[in-house]
Write a protein that holds these residues in place. Structure first.
Motif, PDB file in Angstrom:
ATOM      1  N   LEU A  18       0.830  -1.201   0.000  1.00  0.00           N
ATOM      2  CA  LEU A  18       0.000   0.000   0.000  1.00  0.00           C
ATOM      3  C   LEU A  18       0.868   1.256   0.000  1.00  0.00           C
ATOM      4  CD1 LEU A  18      -2.733  -1.141   2.515  1.00  0.00           C
ATOM      5  CD2 LEU A  18      -3.114  -0.537   0.112  1.00  0.00           C
ATOM      6  N   ASN A  19       2.073   1.146   0.530  1.00  0.00           N
ATOM      7  CA  ASN A  19       2.999   2.282   0.585  1.00  0.00           C
ATOM      8  C   ASN A  19       4.033   2.265  -0.533  1.00  0.00           C
ATOM      9  OD1 ASN A  19       1.995   3.502   3.038  1.00  0.00           O
ATOM     10  ND2 ASN A  19       2.796   1.731   4.119  1.00  0.00           N
ATOM     11  N   SER A  20       3.841   1.370  -1.496  1.00  0.00           N
ATOM     12  CA  SER A  20       4.776   1.249  -2.611  1.00  0.00           C
ATOM     13  C   SER A  20       4.563   2.381  -3.618  1.00  0.00           C
ATOM     14  CB  SER A  20       4.567  -0.098  -3.303  1.00  0.00           C
ATOM     15  OG  SER A  20       5.308  -0.181  -4.505  1.00  0.00           O
ATOM     16  N   ASN A  21       5.541   2.575  -4.481  1.00  0.00           N
ATOM     17  CA  ASN A  21       5.403   3.513  -5.602  1.00  0.00           C
ATOM     18  C   ASN A  21       5.111   2.783  -6.910  1.00  0.00           C
ATOM     19  OD1 ASN A  21       5.985   5.945  -4.147  1.00  0.00           O
ATOM     20  ND2 ASN A  21       8.149   5.367  -4.129  1.00  0.00           N
ATOM     21  N   GLU A  22       5.063   1.448  -6.834  1.00  0.00           N
ATOM     22  CA  GLU A  22       4.854   0.642  -8.031  1.00  0.00           C
ATOM     23  C   GLU A  22       3.367   0.405  -8.271  1.00  0.00           C
ATOM     24  OE1 GLU A  22       7.252  -0.244 -10.111  1.00  0.00           O
ATOM     25  OE2 GLU A  22       8.679   0.825  -8.830  1.00  0.00           O
ATOM     26  N   GLU A  23       2.926   0.668  -9.493  1.00  0.00           N
ATOM     27  CA  GLU A  23       1.503   0.598  -9.825  1.00  0.00           C
ATOM     28  C   GLU A  23       0.863  -0.745  -9.477  1.00  0.00           C
ATOM     29  OE1 GLU A  23      -1.435   1.637 -13.608  1.00  0.00           O
ATOM     30  OE2 GLU A  23       0.736   1.404 -13.953  1.00  0.00           O
ATOM     31  N   PHE A  24       1.494  -1.835  -9.889  1.00  0.00           N
ATOM     32  CA  PHE A  24       0.844  -3.130  -9.691  1.00  0.00           C
ATOM     33  C   PHE A  24       1.048  -3.687  -8.286  1.00  0.00           C
ATOM     34  CE2 PHE A  24       0.790  -2.939 -14.343  1.00  0.00           C
ATOM     35  CZ  PHE A  24      -0.563  -3.179 -14.538  1.00  0.00           C
ATOM     36  N   GLU A  25       2.018  -3.166  -7.577  1.00  0.00           N
ATOM     37  CA  GLU A  25       2.144  -3.549  -6.166  1.00  0.00           C
ATOM     38  C   GLU A  25       0.997  -2.940  -5.364  1.00  0.00           C
ATOM     39  OE1 GLU A  25       6.011  -2.877  -4.519  1.00  0.00           O
ATOM     40  OE2 GLU A  25       6.964  -4.337  -5.862  1.00  0.00           O
ATOM     41  N   ILE A  26       0.671  -1.687  -5.664  1.00  0.00           N
ATOM     42  CA  ILE A  26      -0.462  -1.054  -4.984  1.00  0.00           C
ATOM     43  C   ILE A  26      -1.763  -1.742  -5.401  1.00  0.00           C
ATOM     44  CG2 ILE A  26      -1.725   1.086  -4.571  1.00  0.00           C
ATOM     45  CD1 ILE A  26       0.819   2.610  -5.330  1.00  0.00           C
ATOM     46  N   ARG A  27      -1.905  -2.017  -6.699  1.00  0.00           N
ATOM     47  CA  ARG A  27      -3.132  -2.681  -7.143  1.00  0.00           C
ATOM     48  C   ARG A  27      -3.289  -4.030  -6.450  1.00  0.00           C
ATOM     49  NH1 ARG A  27      -6.961  -2.488 -11.495  1.00  0.00           N
ATOM     50  NH2 ARG A  27      -7.967  -4.519 -11.714  1.00  0.00           N
ATOM     51  N   PHE A  28      -2.195  -4.763  -6.301  1.00  0.00           N
ATOM     52  CA  PHE A  28      -2.243  -6.042  -5.597  1.00  0.00           C
ATOM     53  C   PHE A  28      -2.862  -5.863  -4.212  1.00  0.00           C
ATOM     54  CE2 PHE A  28       0.107  -8.408  -2.262  1.00  0.00           C
ATOM     55  CZ  PHE A  28      -0.440  -9.664  -2.468  1.00  0.00           C
ATOM     56  N   ALA A  29      -2.393  -4.875  -3.469  1.00  0.00           N
ATOM     57  CA  ALA A  29      -2.900  -4.659  -2.109  1.00  0.00           C
ATOM     58  C   ALA A  29      -4.368  -4.253  -2.125  1.00  0.00           C
ATOM     59  CB  ALA A  29      -2.060  -3.604  -1.400  1.00  0.00           C
ATOM     60  N   VAL A  30      -4.745  -3.397  -3.057  1.00  0.00           N
ATOM     61  CA  VAL A  30      -6.138  -2.929  -3.124  1.00  0.00           C
ATOM     62  C   VAL A  30      -7.083  -4.068  -3.506  1.00  0.00           C
ATOM     63  CG1 VAL A  30      -7.737  -1.365  -4.291  1.00  0.00           C
ATOM     64  CG2 VAL A  30      -5.472  -0.554  -3.633  1.00  0.00           C
ATOM     65  N   VAL A  31      -6.677  -4.886  -4.465  1.00  0.00           N
ATOM     66  CA  VAL A  31      -7.534  -6.003  -4.871  1.00  0.00           C
ATOM     67  C   VAL A  31      -7.620  -7.047  -3.763  1.00  0.00           C
ATOM     68  CG1 VAL A  31      -7.879  -7.841  -6.578  1.00  0.00           C
ATOM     69  CG2 VAL A  31      -7.109  -5.583  -7.318  1.00  0.00           C
ATOM     70  N   MET A  32      -6.558  -7.216  -3.014  1.00  0.00           N
ATOM     71  CA  MET A  32      -6.628  -8.087  -1.839  1.00  0.00           C
ATOM     72  C   MET A  32      -7.647  -7.543  -0.841  1.00  0.00           C
ATOM     73  SD  MET A  32      -4.741 -10.818  -2.027  1.00  0.00           S
ATOM     74  CE  MET A  32      -4.452 -11.328  -0.327  1.00  0.00           C
ATOM     75  N   MET A  33      -7.651  -6.225  -0.649  1.00  0.00           N
ATOM     76  CA  MET A  33      -8.611  -5.628   0.279  1.00  0.00           C
ATOM     77  C   MET A  33     -10.041  -5.853  -0.172  1.00  0.00           C
ATOM     78  SD  MET A  33      -7.186  -2.056   1.867  1.00  0.00           S
ATOM     79  CE  MET A  33      -7.109  -1.162   0.317  1.00  0.00           C
TER      80      MET A  33
END
Length: 226
Positions: free
Chosen positions: A123-138
């Motif tokens: 969630l604190n990453s600057n990488e687009e798909f790392e953030i998307r991973f966390a959001v989709v997990m949520m």
């Protein structure tokens, strides 16, 4: 037959063209449907899956997705599972692999607290798909009575220009609305979402078959204008 040859045997040219159209900038799709990839991953996960993951190929979209699915299906303790997930997340380079991977991590349901802590790095990453991973997990595992408040607060803090981050946040807000309408309505009336993400959230709520007609009329009236 090795895995790559098997994938090419299963290739469907029409599906390849269709799926490639859904995944811009992804030019390594063989054209194998998701249920077939899941079946292959389940077969691998019942054998020496650790050995497989040590030597697996990842040149093609399908190979990469199978690797993620094997991690999801493999039977191991939570800490080991999270280590494999950690190694895989940086390899996510499109929304389809991200979302199929997240949807398959069912172990999260029984381990929400430890996985929530694990997601904070992304969630604190600057990488687009790392953030998307966390959001989709949520949106898959944390839109619950226990987590809804912190999920909405977390979504409100996400600030990234990536299209696939914005779309994931909008999708997550719509899922929150479906399950917790009152709380999410309060959120929609007072939030820090950017213009695109906010309006896209409203659109996705209106696209849901689980939202009644009168509520959709209200939601549409809340659209922000530039």
């Amino acid at each position: 037959m090795n895995l790559r040859n098997r994938l090419f045997e299963l290739s469907d040219e029409k599906y390849k063209k269709f799926h490639s159209g859904l995944c811009p900038n992804t030019d390594n799709i063989i054209g194998v449907r998701l249920p077939q990839l899941r079946q292959i991953a389940k077969e691998i996960s019942k054998g020496d899956w650790r050995g497989y993951l040590e030597n697996c190929l990842e040149d093609y979209y399908e190979e990469n997705l199978i690797n993620g699915l094997v991690i999801a299906y493999a039977k191991c303790d939570v800490e080991e599972k999270l280590q494999y997930i950690k190694s895989f997340v940086p390899k996510i380079d499109n929304w389809a692999i991200c979302d199929s991977f997240c949807n398959s991590l069912k172990f999260t349901t029984k381990n929400r607290e430890i996985v929530w802590d694990f997601l904070q790095t992304y969630l604190n990453s600057n990488e687009e798909f790392e953030i998307r991973f966390a959001v989709v997990m949520m949106l898959n595992y944390y839109v619950t009575e226990e987590y809804i408040d912190i999920v909405l607060k977390t979504l409100d803090k996400i600030c990234h220009d990536g299209y696939y981050v914005k779309m994931a946040v909008a999708w997550a807000v719509s899922i929150c609305f479906i399950h917790f309408e009152d709380k999410t309505m309060d959120f929609l009336k007072n939030n820090n979402l950017d213009y695109f993400t906010y309006n896209k959230s409203l659109q996705k709520i209106c696209e849901s078959l689980r939202v009644d007609k009168n509520t959709k009329i209200l939601i549409k009236s809340m659209k922000r204008k530039k």
